[in-house]
Design an enzyme around this catalytic site. Structure first.
Site, PDB file in Angstrom:
ATOM      1  N   HIS A 246      -9.930  -4.316  10.835  1.00 30.48           N
ATOM      2  CA  HIS A 246     -10.266  -4.652   9.937  1.00 30.48           C
ATOM      3  C   HIS A 246      -9.944  -6.274   8.727  1.00 30.48           C
ATOM      4  CE1 HIS A 246     -12.502  -4.576   5.963  1.00 30.48           C
ATOM      5  NE2 HIS A 246     -11.083  -4.105   5.029  1.00 30.48           N
TER       6      HIS A 246
ATOM      7  N   CYS B  97     -13.744   1.277   4.158  1.00 30.02           N
ATOM      8  CA  CYS B  97     -13.271  -0.640   4.919  1.00 30.02           C
ATOM      9  C   CYS B  97     -13.103   0.322   6.433  1.00 30.02           C
ATOM     10  CB  CYS B  97     -12.103  -1.051   4.636  1.00 30.02           C
ATOM     11  SG  CYS B  97     -12.646  -1.457   2.979  1.00 30.02           S
TER      12      CYS B  97
ATOM     13  N   ASN C 149     -13.331 -10.342   3.275  1.00 31.89           N
ATOM     14  CA  ASN C 149     -12.981  -8.540   2.851  1.00 31.89           C
ATOM     15  C   ASN C 149     -14.352  -8.552   2.682  1.00 31.89           C
ATOM     16  OD1 ASN C 149     -12.765  -6.003   3.245  1.00 31.89           O
ATOM     17  ND2 ASN C 149     -10.614  -5.884   2.179  1.00 31.89           N
TER      18      ASN C 149
HETATM   19  O1  UT7 Z   1     -10.049  -2.879   2.794  1.00 36.28           O
HETATM   20  C1  UT7 Z   1      -9.268  -2.591   1.003  1.00 36.28           C
HETATM   21  C2  UT7 Z   1      -7.938  -2.732   1.961  1.00 36.28           C
HETATM   22  N1  UT7 Z   1      -7.131  -3.673   1.323  1.00 36.28           N
HETATM   23  C3  UT7 Z   1      -6.452  -4.124   1.354  1.00 36.28           C
HETATM   24  O2  UT7 Z   1      -5.651  -3.999   2.286  1.00 36.28           O
HETATM   25  C4  UT7 Z   1      -5.518  -5.189   0.691  1.00 36.28           C
HETATM   26  C5  UT7 Z   1      -4.115  -5.135   0.790  1.00 36.28           C
HETATM   27  N2  UT7 Z   1      -3.001  -5.889  -0.829  1.00 36.28           N
HETATM   28  C6  UT7 Z   1      -2.773  -7.252  -0.986  1.00 36.28           C
HETATM   29  O3  UT7 Z   1      -3.802  -7.904   0.326  1.00 36.28           O
HETATM   30  C7  UT7 Z   1      -2.495  -8.400  -1.369  1.00 36.28           C
HETATM   31  O4  UT7 Z   1      -1.932  -6.685  -1.882  1.00 36.28           O
HETATM   32  C8  UT7 Z   1      -3.422  -8.469  -2.641  1.00 36.28           C
HETATM   33  C9  UT7 Z   1      -3.599  -9.868  -1.862  1.00 36.28           C
HETATM   34  C10 UT7 Z   1      -4.238  -7.510  -3.187  1.00 36.28           C
HETATM   35  C11 UT7 Z   1      -2.411  -9.189  -3.540  1.00 36.28           C
HETATM   36  O5  UT7 Z   1      -1.078 -10.135  -3.308  1.00 36.28           O
HETATM   37  P1  UT7 Z   1       0.107  -9.838  -3.710  1.00 36.28           P
HETATM   38  O6  UT7 Z   1       1.652 -10.670  -2.667  1.00 36.28           O
HETATM   39  O7  UT7 Z   1       0.697  -8.154  -3.477  1.00 36.28           O
HETATM   40  O8  UT7 Z   1       0.113  -9.691  -5.183  1.00 36.28           O
HETATM   41  P2  UT7 Z   1       0.409  -9.188  -6.298  1.00 36.28           P
HETATM   42  O9  UT7 Z   1      -0.799  -8.511  -6.808  1.00 36.28           O
HETATM   43  O10 UT7 Z   1       2.199  -8.426  -6.213  1.00 36.28           O
HETATM   44  O11 UT7 Z   1       1.104 -10.513  -7.698  1.00 36.28           O
HETATM   45  C12 UT7 Z   1       1.452 -10.923  -7.550  1.00 36.28           C
HETATM   46  C13 UT7 Z   1       1.160 -12.419  -8.345  1.00 36.28           C
HETATM   47  C14 UT7 Z   1       0.504 -11.470 -10.251  1.00 36.28           C
HETATM   48  O12 UT7 Z   1       1.754 -12.459 -10.651  1.00 36.28           O
HETATM   49  P3  UT7 Z   1       3.047 -12.208 -11.367  1.00 36.28           P
HETATM   50  O13 UT7 Z   1       3.394 -10.635 -12.097  1.00 36.28           O
HETATM   51  O14 UT7 Z   1       4.634 -12.374  -9.820  1.00 36.28           O
HETATM   52  O15 UT7 Z   1       3.755 -13.239 -12.159  1.00 36.28           O
HETATM   53  C15 UT7 Z   1      -0.688 -11.790 -10.312  1.00 36.28           C
HETATM   54  O16 UT7 Z   1      -0.850 -11.526 -11.442  1.00 36.28           O
HETATM   55  O17 UT7 Z   1       0.293 -13.296  -8.468  1.00 36.28           O
HETATM   56  C16 UT7 Z   1      -0.342 -12.892  -9.342  1.00 36.28           C
HETATM   57  N3  UT7 Z   1      -2.035 -12.975  -9.121  1.00 36.28           N
HETATM   58  C17 UT7 Z   1      -2.797 -14.205  -8.851  1.00 36.28           C
HETATM   59  N4  UT7 Z   1      -2.470 -15.406  -8.874  1.00 36.28           N
HETATM   60  C18 UT7 Z   1      -2.885 -15.955  -8.812  1.00 36.28           C
HETATM   61  C19 UT7 Z   1      -2.685 -11.819  -8.704  1.00 36.28           C
HETATM   62  N5  UT7 Z   1      -3.842 -12.318  -8.679  1.00 36.28           N
HETATM   63  C20 UT7 Z   1      -3.727 -13.392  -8.770  1.00 36.28           C
HETATM   64  C21 UT7 Z   1      -4.796 -14.659  -8.277  1.00 36.28           C
HETATM   65  N6  UT7 Z   1      -3.751 -16.054  -8.420  1.00 36.28           N
HETATM   66  N7  UT7 Z   1      -6.433 -14.444  -7.542  1.00 36.28           N
END
Ligand code: UT7
Length: 297
Positions: free
Chosen positions: A224, A90, A254
């Site tokens: 980005h 990225c 993204n």
């Molecule tokens: O371009 C390359 C660089 N990439 C980045 O910079 C990405 C950086 N990271 C992020 O943007 C975020 O970490 C994500 C968008 C990928 C994820 O967001 P988050 O707020 O960190 O969510 P999480 O992974 O901590 O998940 C929170 C909850 C989980 O459920 P529980 O365990 O709390 O019950 C996940 O299972 O959200 C759940 N979850 C979803 N729920 C509905 C994860 N993905 C989804 C989804 N829909 N698509």
């Protein structure tokens, strides 16, 4: 609708990422996108393809392993110059600016086409809701010439294959002893998020200091586009207002290294950025790589 494929909702995606829509290539090749972006960049710069001294393409993976995307772009726009791809994930667009700057300063090239082309949706596991909701496909391009526009630039790398990885698929071999590698995009989102926020703050502060500029001097920071919350988390520490931070994640998702040039093109076309503006670019991603710079347009 992605909610018909995996267990997710529009509300979750919008509130956690800022993404509303994105583009997925269905019939187009990545080369189609890259050539269209290249022709548009040449037309807007008023440069003919025969006057290019080099084509550099950032991509995590082109249509082929070889030939490179850059060689096929060269063929399709009828240029005659050295052409190659590189992969800084990225951060590729900022890495590419740094590379082009080095070639131009060394006197080895006068006019360079830098293309960032990414088909991220080819690498997604469409059963993994944590990642398949994030990415889109796209390509952006710029023409670079000698000048004093680049005020400061920084690129970094921190080797890691745990937090963000996309495996390779190899041809079967009777001699291979390695286990089959998972070819899909895998990411520890939370850890990458923390890395992204701290890198943006550190890198942007450093390039602004080197350029001798403050937040009030900057027309816009074009980051980005990975997650709207990354920029909200960095905004106050950098002293920017919401209006100073460009947002394209809502309509592009993204698109890896293509995200910055895609957004630059849109902002210029809309007249929201004009010649003479000072801008900051900042990127982070697989590698782990980061890059930031200050540019006077
Ligand atoms: O371009 C390359 C660089 N990439 C980045 O910079 C990405 C950086 N990271 C992020 O943007 C975020 O970490 C994500 C968008 C990928 C994820 O967001 P988050 O707020 O960190 O969510 P999480 O992974 O901590 O998940 C929170 C909850 C989980 O459920 P529980 O365990 O709390 O019950 C996940 O299972 O959200 C759940 N979850 C979803 N729920 C509905 C994860 N993905 C989804 C989804 N829909 N698509």
């Amino acid at each position: 609708m992605v909610s018909e494929i995996v267990d997710t909702t529009d509300e979750w995606i919008t509130s956690r990422t800022g993404i509303k829509t994105r583009y997925v290539s269905t019939t187009e090749t990545l080369l189609d996108l890259a050539v269209e972006a290249s022709k548009k960049a040449l037309a807007s710069a008023g440069i003919e393809s025969k006057d290019l001294d080099m084509i550099i393409c950032s991509t995590i993976k082109g249509d082929y392993v070889t030939p490179s995307m850059a060689c096929l772009i060269q063929r399709d726009i009828e240029a005659k110059c050295p052409s190659f791809d590189f992969n800084a994930a990225c951060s590729g667009f900022v890495y590419g600016l740094d590379m082009a700057d080095a070639y131009i300063r060394a006197g080895k090239a006068e006019t360079i086409l830098l293309v960032s082309a990414e088909a991220m949706t080819r690498h997604i596991d469409w059963t993994d809701r944590a990642t398949c909701v994030l990415f889109g496909d796209g390509a952006g391009a710029v023409v670079l010439k000698k000048g004093d526009g680049l005020r400061s630039i920084k690129i970094t790398a921190k080797g890691d294959d745990k937090l963000l990885v996309i495996g390779s698929v190899f041809s079967p071999s009777p001699f291979a002893k390695q286990p089959q590698i998972d070819p899909a995009f895998r990411m520890n989102g939370g850890e990458v998020f923390k890395f992204a926020v701290s890198s943006v703050i550190k890198d942007v502060k450093q390039v602004m200091k080197e350029a001798g500029v403050e937040a009030k001097d900057i027309a816009m920071m074009v980051p980005h586009q990975a997650n709207l919350r990354v920029f909200q988390a960095a905004r106050d520490k950098l002293g920017f207002t919401d209006e100073q931070i460009a947002n394209g994640i809502d309509h592009y998702g993204n698109t890896s290294s293509a995200s910055i040039p895609l957004l630059l093109d849109e902002l210029m076309e809309q007249g929201r950025l004009v010649k003479g503006d000072l801008i900051v670019l900042t990127a982070f991603g697989g590698g782990l790589t980061t890059g930031a710079c200050v540019i006077k347009l």
